[in-house]
Design a protein around this motif. Structure first.
Motif, PDB file in Angstrom:
ATOM      1  N   UNK A 172     -47.661 -11.398 -41.500  1.00 18.33           N
ATOM      2  CA  UNK A 172     -46.356 -11.045 -42.060  1.00 18.33           C
ATOM      3  C   UNK A 172     -46.107  -9.542 -41.931  1.00 18.33           C
ATOM      4  N   UNK A 173     -47.143  -8.740 -42.193  1.00 20.66           N
ATOM      5  CA  UNK A 173     -47.016  -7.285 -42.064  1.00 20.66           C
ATOM      6  C   UNK A 173     -46.692  -6.901 -40.626  1.00 20.66           C
ATOM      7  N   UNK A 174     -47.359  -7.539 -39.666  1.00 21.03           N
ATOM      8  CA  UNK A 174     -47.088  -7.253 -38.253  1.00 21.03           C
ATOM      9  C   UNK A 174     -45.663  -7.652 -37.880  1.00 21.03           C
ATOM     10  N   UNK A 175     -45.211  -8.794 -38.393  1.00 22.26           N
ATOM     11  CA  UNK A 175     -43.841  -9.244 -38.110  1.00 22.26           C
ATOM     12  C   UNK A 175     -42.805  -8.286 -38.683  1.00 22.26           C
ATOM     13  N   UNK A 176     -43.106  -7.664 -39.817  1.00 21.82           N
ATOM     14  CA  UNK A 176     -42.166  -6.732 -40.453  1.00 21.82           C
ATOM     15  C   UNK A 176     -41.925  -5.498 -39.577  1.00 21.82           C
ATOM     16  N   UNK A 177     -42.829  -5.209 -38.630  1.00 15.79           N
ATOM     17  CA  UNK A 177     -42.594  -4.095 -37.706  1.00 15.79           C
ATOM     18  C   UNK A 177     -41.374  -4.393 -36.830  1.00 15.79           C
ATOM     19  N   UNK A 178     -41.152  -5.661 -36.556  1.00 15.16           N
ATOM     20  CA  UNK A 178     -40.039  -6.073 -35.707  1.00 15.16           C
ATOM     21  C   UNK A 178     -38.843  -6.568 -36.519  1.00 15.16           C
ATOM     22  N   UNK A 179     -39.138  -7.182 -37.656  1.00 15.67           N
ATOM     23  CA  UNK A 179     -38.086  -7.768 -38.485  1.00 15.67           C
ATOM     24  C   UNK A 179     -38.230  -7.266 -39.920  1.00 15.67           C
ATOM     25  N   UNK A 180     -37.549  -6.184 -40.271  1.00 14.45           N
ATOM     26  CA  UNK A 180     -37.608  -5.743 -41.674  1.00 14.45           C
ATOM     27  C   UNK A 180     -37.148  -6.862 -42.608  1.00 14.45           C
ATOM     28  N   UNK A 181     -37.604  -6.823 -43.829  1.00 14.40           N
ATOM     29  CA  UNK A 181     -37.265  -7.857 -44.802  1.00 14.40           C
ATOM     30  C   UNK A 181     -35.744  -8.009 -44.889  1.00 14.40           C
ATOM     31  N   UNK A 182     -35.271  -9.231 -44.854  1.00 17.42           N
ATOM     32  CA  UNK A 182     -33.848  -9.505 -44.944  1.00 17.42           C
ATOM     33  C   UNK A 182     -33.139  -9.535 -43.599  1.00 17.42           C
ATOM     34  N   UNK A 183     -33.892  -9.339 -42.513  1.00 18.38           N
ATOM     35  CA  UNK A 183     -33.284  -9.356 -41.186  1.00 18.38           C
ATOM     36  C   UNK A 183     -32.784 -10.754 -40.851  1.00 18.38           C
ATOM     37  N   UNK A 184     -31.583 -10.837 -40.308  1.00 23.43           N
ATOM     38  CA  UNK A 184     -31.023 -12.113 -39.880  1.00 23.43           C
ATOM     39  C   UNK A 184     -31.488 -12.373 -38.448  1.00 23.43           C
ATOM     40  N   UNK A 185     -32.282 -13.405 -38.257  1.00 20.96           N
ATOM     41  CA  UNK A 185     -32.826 -13.705 -36.935  1.00 20.96           C
ATOM     42  C   UNK A 185     -31.777 -14.251 -35.975  1.00 20.96           C
ATOM     43  N   UNK A 186     -30.606 -14.583 -36.477  1.00 20.40           N
ATOM     44  CA  UNK A 186     -29.549 -15.103 -35.613  1.00 20.40           C
ATOM     45  C   UNK A 186     -29.118 -14.059 -34.581  1.00 20.40           C
ATOM     46  N   UNK A 187     -29.368 -12.797 -34.860  1.00 20.56           N
ATOM     47  CA  UNK A 187     -28.984 -11.737 -33.933  1.00 20.56           C
ATOM     48  C   UNK A 187     -29.954 -11.552 -32.776  1.00 20.56           C
ATOM     49  N   UNK A 188     -31.017 -12.342 -32.732  1.00 20.78           N
ATOM     50  CA  UNK A 188     -32.018 -12.229 -31.680  1.00 20.78           C
ATOM     51  C   UNK A 188     -31.912 -13.428 -30.742  1.00 20.78           C
ATOM     52  N   UNK A 189     -32.106 -13.185 -29.473  1.00 20.57           N
ATOM     53  CA  UNK A 189     -32.117 -14.285 -28.509  1.00 20.57           C
ATOM     54  C   UNK A 189     -33.517 -14.897 -28.481  1.00 20.57           C
TER      55      UNK A 189
END
Length: 110
Positions: free
Chosen positions: A57-74
């Motif tokens: 989860x910590x590693x993922x937060x480097x790319x997706x800060x908390x609350x990031x909407x993944x819909x904006x990613x392809x």
């Protein structure tokens, strides 16, 4: 007063149901490729029992800060991030990568 008692009764039923579900899960037998596999269930609200999960989860937060909407990613963006994470050496894997461990596991099946 009655509303509070009703809330307490509902809460008691929920706790009892969760305890039964947890008891069932803790006794689960999981088999993979015909062999028994050890499964560990962590207690709720106990992140120290989920070290690898919390680290991921910590590693993922480097790319997706908390609350990031993944819909904006392809899907291509997500695949690129997954590839980076899977090619990153992990201390818990003896500084091997998850991709290498998976490849070795798949190769040993054949």
């Amino acid at each position: 007063m009655f509303a509070t008692q009703a809330k307490l009764r509902r809460l008691h039923r929920q706790v009892a149901r969760l305890q039964i579900e947890r008891d069932i899960l803790n006794k689960a037998t999981v088999r993979s490729m015909g062999r028994p596999v050890k499964v560990y269930f962590c207690d709720p609200q106990s992140p120290w029992q989920r070290g690898t999960n919390e680290n991921t989860n910590r590693l993922l937060r480097q790319y997706f800060p908390k609350g990031t909407n993944l819909a904006g990613f392809t899907q291509t963006d997500l695949n690129r991030i997954a590839l980076r994470l899977n090619q990153r050496p992990r201390k818990t894997l003896g500084f091997r990568t998850p991709a290498r461990i998976l490849n070795n596991s798949v190769a040993s099946i054949n």
